[in-house]
Design an enzyme around this catalytic site. Structure first.
Site, PDB file in Angstrom:
ATOM      1  N   VAL A  55       0.819  -1.229   0.000  1.00  0.00           N
ATOM      2  CA  VAL A  55       0.000   0.000   0.000  1.00  0.00           C
ATOM      3  C   VAL A  55       0.848   1.274   0.000  1.00  0.00           C
ATOM      4  O   VAL A  55       0.337   2.361  -0.254  1.00  0.00           O
ATOM      5  CB  VAL A  55      -1.014   0.041   1.173  1.00  0.00           C
ATOM      6  CG1 VAL A  55      -2.083  -1.021   1.027  1.00  0.00           C
ATOM      7  CG2 VAL A  55      -0.317  -0.024   2.521  1.00  0.00           C
ATOM      8  N   ASN A  81      -6.759  -1.264   6.771  1.00  0.00           N
ATOM      9  CA  ASN A  81      -6.255  -1.917   7.989  1.00  0.00           C
ATOM     10  C   ASN A  81      -4.747  -2.153   7.978  1.00  0.00           C
ATOM     11  O   ASN A  81      -4.123  -2.229   9.033  1.00  0.00           O
ATOM     12  CB  ASN A  81      -7.007  -3.257   8.138  1.00  0.00           C
ATOM     13  CG  ASN A  81      -6.300  -4.233   9.048  1.00  0.00           C
ATOM     14  OD1 ASN A  81      -6.359  -4.124  10.262  1.00  0.00           O
ATOM     15  ND2 ASN A  81      -5.599  -5.202   8.459  1.00  0.00           N
ATOM     16  N   TYR A 146       4.992   5.342  15.003  1.00  0.00           N
ATOM     17  CA  TYR A 146       3.678   4.700  14.959  1.00  0.00           C
ATOM     18  C   TYR A 146       2.588   5.664  15.473  1.00  0.00           C
ATOM     19  O   TYR A 146       1.522   5.793  14.860  1.00  0.00           O
ATOM     20  CB  TYR A 146       3.741   3.430  15.802  1.00  0.00           C
ATOM     21  CG  TYR A 146       2.525   2.544  15.753  1.00  0.00           C
ATOM     22  CD1 TYR A 146       2.279   1.723  14.656  1.00  0.00           C
ATOM     23  CD2 TYR A 146       1.626   2.504  16.819  1.00  0.00           C
ATOM     24  CE1 TYR A 146       1.175   0.884  14.622  1.00  0.00           C
ATOM     25  CE2 TYR A 146       0.521   1.666  16.790  1.00  0.00           C
ATOM     26  CZ  TYR A 146       0.292   0.861  15.692  1.00  0.00           C
ATOM     27  OH  TYR A 146      -0.806   0.031  15.662  1.00  0.00           O
ATOM     28  N   ALA A 147       2.882   6.341  16.582  1.00  0.00           N
ATOM     29  CA  ALA A 147       1.909   7.297  17.148  1.00  0.00           C
ATOM     30  C   ALA A 147       1.600   8.394  16.142  1.00  0.00           C
ATOM     31  O   ALA A 147       0.433   8.780  15.964  1.00  0.00           O
ATOM     32  CB  ALA A 147       2.451   7.888  18.449  1.00  0.00           C
ATOM     33  N   ALA A 148       2.642   8.890  15.460  1.00  0.00           N
ATOM     34  CA  ALA A 148       2.431   9.953  14.456  1.00  0.00           C
ATOM     35  C   ALA A 148       1.551   9.440  13.322  1.00  0.00           C
ATOM     36  O   ALA A 148       0.619  10.128  12.883  1.00  0.00           O
ATOM     37  CB  ALA A 148       3.783  10.422  13.901  1.00  0.00           C
ATOM     38  N   ILE A 181      -4.305  -5.806  21.026  1.00  0.00           N
ATOM     39  CA  ILE A 181      -5.030  -6.955  20.491  1.00  0.00           C
ATOM     40  C   ILE A 181      -4.032  -8.075  20.213  1.00  0.00           C
ATOM     41  O   ILE A 181      -2.936  -7.822  19.682  1.00  0.00           O
ATOM     42  CB  ILE A 181      -5.756  -6.566  19.165  1.00  0.00           C
ATOM     43  CG1 ILE A 181      -6.561  -5.265  19.336  1.00  0.00           C
ATOM     44  CG2 ILE A 181      -6.630  -7.724  18.671  1.00  0.00           C
ATOM     45  CD1 ILE A 181      -7.679  -5.302  20.354  1.00  0.00           C
TER      46      ILE A 181
HETATM   47  P1  NDP Z   1      -0.495  -8.072  11.666  1.00  0.00           P
HETATM   48  O1  NDP Z   1       0.964  -7.832  11.617  1.00  0.00           O
HETATM   49  O2  NDP Z   1      -1.017  -9.309  12.306  1.00  0.00           O
HETATM   50  O3  NDP Z   1      -1.106  -7.987  10.168  1.00  0.00           O
HETATM   51  C1  NDP Z   1      -0.803  -6.902   9.351  1.00  0.00           C
HETATM   52  C2  NDP Z   1      -1.423  -7.111   7.989  1.00  0.00           C
HETATM   53  O4  NDP Z   1      -1.108  -5.965   7.163  1.00  0.00           O
HETATM   54  C3  NDP Z   1      -0.865  -8.315   7.249  1.00  0.00           C
HETATM   55  O5  NDP Z   1      -1.860  -8.881   6.419  1.00  0.00           O
HETATM   56  C4  NDP Z   1       0.263  -7.714   6.412  1.00  0.00           C
HETATM   57  O6  NDP Z   1       0.583  -8.550   5.309  1.00  0.00           O
HETATM   58  C5  NDP Z   1      -0.419  -6.406   5.986  1.00  0.00           C
HETATM   59  N1  NDP Z   1       0.538  -5.379   5.570  1.00  0.00           N
HETATM   60  C6  NDP Z   1       1.587  -4.881   6.260  1.00  0.00           C
HETATM   61  N2  NDP Z   1       2.255  -3.981   5.526  1.00  0.00           N
HETATM   62  C7  NDP Z   1       1.612  -3.892   4.335  1.00  0.00           C
HETATM   63  C8  NDP Z   1       1.817  -3.152   3.163  1.00  0.00           C
HETATM   64  N3  NDP Z   1       2.852  -2.309   3.037  1.00  0.00           N
HETATM   65  N4  NDP Z   1       0.961  -3.294   2.133  1.00  0.00           N
HETATM   66  C9  NDP Z   1      -0.086  -4.164   2.224  1.00  0.00           C
HETATM   67  N5  NDP Z   1      -0.337  -4.898   3.317  1.00  0.00           N
HETATM   68  C10 NDP Z   1       0.506  -4.776   4.358  1.00  0.00           C
HETATM   69  O7  NDP Z   1      -1.092  -6.771  12.390  1.00  0.00           O
HETATM   70  P2  NDP Z   1      -2.445  -6.548  13.214  1.00  0.00           P
HETATM   71  O8  NDP Z   1      -3.519  -7.398  12.667  1.00  0.00           O
HETATM   72  O9  NDP Z   1      -2.146  -6.585  14.642  1.00  0.00           O
HETATM   73  O10 NDP Z   1      -2.739  -5.012  12.853  1.00  0.00           O
HETATM   74  C11 NDP Z   1      -3.688  -4.621  11.882  1.00  0.00           C
HETATM   75  C12 NDP Z   1      -3.915  -3.125  12.020  1.00  0.00           C
HETATM   76  O11 NDP Z   1      -4.405  -2.839  13.324  1.00  0.00           O
HETATM   77  C13 NDP Z   1      -2.642  -2.293  11.845  1.00  0.00           C
HETATM   78  O12 NDP Z   1      -2.948  -1.094  11.174  1.00  0.00           O
HETATM   79  C14 NDP Z   1      -2.252  -1.999  13.276  1.00  0.00           C
HETATM   80  O13 NDP Z   1      -1.477  -0.839  13.378  1.00  0.00           O
HETATM   81  C15 NDP Z   1      -3.599  -1.856  13.919  1.00  0.00           C
HETATM   82  N6  NDP Z   1      -3.590  -2.030  15.368  1.00  0.00           N
HETATM   83  C16 NDP Z   1      -3.174  -3.204  15.912  1.00  0.00           C
HETATM   84  C17 NDP Z   1      -3.163  -3.348  17.291  1.00  0.00           C
HETATM   85  C18 NDP Z   1      -2.734  -4.598  17.966  1.00  0.00           C
HETATM   86  O14 NDP Z   1      -2.613  -4.591  19.208  1.00  0.00           O
HETATM   87  N7  NDP Z   1      -2.518  -5.689  17.278  1.00  0.00           N
HETATM   88  C19 NDP Z   1      -3.568  -2.241  18.172  1.00  0.00           C
HETATM   89  C20 NDP Z   1      -3.975  -1.060  17.472  1.00  0.00           C
HETATM   90  C21 NDP Z   1      -3.987  -0.972  16.122  1.00  0.00           C
HETATM   91  P3  NDP Z   1       2.058  -8.469   4.600  1.00  0.00           P
HETATM   92  O15 NDP Z   1       3.077  -8.344   5.706  1.00  0.00           O
HETATM   93  O16 NDP Z   1       2.148  -9.720   3.813  1.00  0.00           O
HETATM   94  O17 NDP Z   1       2.024  -7.271   3.720  1.00  0.00           O
END
Ligand code: NDP
Length: 240
Positions: A55, A81, A146-148, A181
């Site tokens: 992305v 997400n 990350y906060a930013a 989470i």
């Molecule tokens: P995970 O690391 O479990 O999953 C992240 C997902 O995003 C994967 O599918 C990964 O696939 C994809 N991803 C990462 N970078 C890219 C990229 N450049 N382009 C496309 N896809 C991408 O993270 P979480 O499920 O924990 O987090 C999901 C969202 O929730 C995030 O935005 C996170 O900041 C937010 N969040 C999470 C919290 C938590 O405690 N877990 C708390 C607050 C917010 P791939 O690496 O193959 O690209």
């Protein structure tokens, strides 16, 4: 009939963690589900359409969204997400760590919404859900990048809620701000810190990905047709 019957949904980062639970939840509510990530899993979920996409690559986002629109004709719901962490104390944080997190978490959402939002304007309806974080609201030690990015997402969400509805279109833009989470993302956080975070919540536990997916379902569906520009805290009452 499912809550998302006949809706075409794009979930970015739907191969793991929170995104994966959203994909499963939306499928169970009869949505047509499309997802994208940098790595496509070998074991795919039946009836989910996968696109390989980083992305942070604006041109690739444009091309992928064009392909999705050519194939499905519309996107009714976007869950932005995809996100990463690259944590360090400020004095140790490299330019690369700062830029990677901003380019994926913040610019990555812009890259997708800039191409999806106007198509929703043309259709007259749509729901965009961004995933921010409690860290974007209150800050955290060792996560200034990350906060930013997450605070920026909240600003973009409110701006889009105003911009995409300005001609009276029923386009809603909301953010979910999860607490901690249990996904791969928090696996690197030391056990004692996770225990502290858990104790700080009113419910005395960390969250499950499905609890975020349930909030996303509410905001994606017609159960929330009068809700826009909000940040929905899903954090077990971590900050009151
Ligand atoms: P995970 O690391 O479990 O999953 C992240 C997902 O995003 C994967 O599918 C990964 O696939 C994809 N991803 C990462 N970078 C890219 C990229 N450049 N382009 C496309 N896809 C991408 O993270 P979480 O499920 O924990 O987090 C999901 C969202 O929730 C995030 O935005 C996170 O900041 C937010 N969040 C999470 C919290 C938590 O405690 N877990 C708390 C607050 C917010 P791939 O690496 O193959 O690209």
């Amino acid at each position: 009939m499912g809550l998302l019957n006949k809706k075409v949904v794009l979930v970015t980062g739907g191969t793991k963690g929170i995104g994966l639970e959203i994909v499963k939840k939306f499928l169970s509510e009869e949505a047509t589900v499309i997802t994208c990530a940098r790595n496509i899993p070998e074991e795919k979920i039946k009836n989910v359409d996968y696109f390989q996409l980083d992305v942070s690559d604006s041109l690739a986002c444009k091309n992928t969204i064009e392909s999705i629109l050519n194939k499905y004709g519309k996107i009714d719901v976007l869950v932005a997400n995809a996100g990463i962490t690259k944590d360090a104390m400020t004095y140790k944080m490299t330019d690369e760590m700062f830029d990677d997190v901003i380019n994926i978490n913040l610019k990555g959402i812009f890259n997708v919404v800039r191409y999806v939002g106007p198509t929703m304007e043309n259709n007259g309806t749509g729901s965009i859900i961004t995933i921010s974080s409690i860290v974007g609201q209150y800050g955290n030690i060792g996560q200034v990048n990350y906060a930013a990015s997450k605070a920026g997402i909240i600003g973009m969400t409110k701006s889009w809620a105003k911009e995409f509805s300005r001609k009276g279109k029923q386009i809603r833009v909301n953010s979910i701000a999860p607490g901690y989470i249990l996904t791969d993302m928090v696996k690197s956080v030391p056990e004692e810190l996770l225990k502290k975070f858990s104790d700080q919540t009113m419910l005395k536990r960390l969250g499950e990905p499905e609890e975020i997916a349930n909030a996303a379902l509410f905001l994606a569906s017609d159960l929330s047709t009068y809700i826009t520009g909000t940040v929905l805290d899903v954090n077990g009452g971590m900050r009151l």
